[in-house]
Design an enzyme around this catalytic site. Sequence first.
Site, PDB file in Angstrom:
ATOM      1  N   THR A  45       0.857  -1.176   0.000  1.00 44.29           N
ATOM      2  CA  THR A  45       0.000   0.000   0.000  1.00 44.29           C
ATOM      3  C   THR A  45       0.896   1.230   0.000  1.00 44.29           C
ATOM      4  O   THR A  45       1.880   1.297   0.755  1.00 44.29           O
ATOM      5  CB  THR A  45      -0.969   0.015   1.198  1.00 44.29           C
ATOM      6  OG1 THR A  45      -1.725   1.231   1.183  1.00 44.29           O
ATOM      7  CG2 THR A  45      -0.260  -0.135   2.533  1.00 44.29           C
ATOM      8  N   GLU A  46       0.609   2.171  -0.857  1.00 44.87           N
ATOM      9  CA  GLU A  46       1.549   3.262  -1.108  1.00 44.87           C
ATOM     10  C   GLU A  46       1.771   4.185   0.089  1.00 44.87           C
ATOM     11  O   GLU A  46       2.748   4.931   0.138  1.00 44.87           O
ATOM     12  CB  GLU A  46       1.103   4.083  -2.320  1.00 44.87           C
ATOM     13  CG  GLU A  46      -0.155   4.892  -2.097  1.00 44.87           C
ATOM     14  CD  GLU A  46      -0.661   5.489  -3.398  1.00 44.87           C
ATOM     15  OE1 GLU A  46      -0.665   6.723  -3.503  1.00 44.87           O
ATOM     16  OE2 GLU A  46      -1.081   4.735  -4.296  1.00 44.87           O
TER      17      GLU A  46
END
Length: 217
Positions: A45-46
């Site tokens: 997840t960024e």
Amino acid sequence: MSAREIIARRIAKEFKPGMVANLGFGMPTMSANYIPEGIDVILQTENGGLLFGSAPKKGESDPDLGNAGGEPITMLPGSSAFDLSFSFCIIRGGHVDMTVLGALEVDQQGNIANWKIPGKFVPGMGGAMDLLVGAKKVIAALAHTDKKGNSKILKKCTLPLSAAGVVDLIITEKAVIEVTDKGLVLKEVAPGVSVDEVIKFTEAELIVPENVGVMEL
């Protein structure tokens, strides 16, 4: 089965053992719920997380654990959390094997528009542009048509682009379409959907091979 579930389930078939995959908001994130048994994919997840799994059950979420869209996630044993700058080192450094992002439009040149509709306020495209040019494989996940029945797979995008010529695969509730140097190749149709129906609802020109597969969901 809803259109969103069809898309999410088909996305999950693209996961390969050991790959690092980044999932965008909505249907891409939903695909984490359908990872095939025996496939150990490393989801990123960024906002700074590596190795998460399916969405937690109601009442079991941790308020400190969420993806870039604010949705609750479950971190798996061996997972790690880090700051945003390190996360984008992973993305920009070419360490993401595959990203799956939602889209407003895609076209037959592999262009993607997924962040802005003129006249509507948006905070920006976030990390989409980094993921689209940094990931080794780009999948666009979207409804085949808009609410009026107009194709979202176009000859040429009409909305501001997020990136040009980067999409490798398009997954909708009707079809799986590969972007190639020769054009868009129809690879699969959803169960109960005919090739003619896909052609009817697709503005872009499609290359239709002799044998078109059926999605495994």
